[in-house]
Scaffold this motif. Structure first.
Motif: not given
Length: 135
Positions: A30-40, A46-61
């Motif tokens: 689900a998290v990757r899906h929202y990323e693919e849609l450009g929402l996150l 490298g291959t690791q995704r690092i989610y900052h506070r802004r990303d977490r706020i966006r995911l909550a919304l």
């Protein structure tokens, strides 16, 4: 060592995809899906995704919007308005209009459901009466 890395990321306000998924009770997919849609848009190391506070706020919304029935495109519009003109005030005005529309839709659905339940009650009562007459 893993806990030290988790502590480091927590202190810096960043999370891995696993931590974000656990925090919000969603799947990695689900998290990757929202990323693919450009929402996150997490930072990539490298291959690791690092989610900052802004990303977490966006995911909550995003998740809140989904719970109340907004389509993803509407959620995107609302979230993106924060960063663009007309900014937060415009975002809030738009969101209020969308809430009014959503509320009206849900109220209409509630009336339809109440009408259906009442009709089922009448049919059920008639069926019991007919069955009682037949036995």
């Amino acid at each position: 060592m893993a806990s030290a890395q988790a502590d480091d990321s927590s202190q810096a306000g960043t999370r891995t995809i696993a931590e974000v998924a656990d925090e919000f009770g969603v799947t990695h997919r689900a998290v990757r899906h929202y990323e693919e849609l450009g929402l996150l848009s997490p930072e990539r190391r490298g291959t690791q995704r690092i989610y900052h506070r802004r990303d977490r706020i966006r995911l909550a919304l995003i998740l809140r919007g989904r719970r109340i029935g907004f389509p993803l495109e509407e959620i995107r519009t609302i979230i993106d308005m924060y960063d663009e003109q007309p900014g937060e005030a415009g975002q809030l005005r738009y969101l209020l209009a969308q809430i009014d529309d959503r509320r009206a839709d849900l109220e209409s659905r509630r009336r339809d459901i109440e009408d259906s339940l009442a009709e089922l009650e009448v049919i059920q009562r008639r069926c019991h009466e007919d069955l009682a007459r037949l036995t």
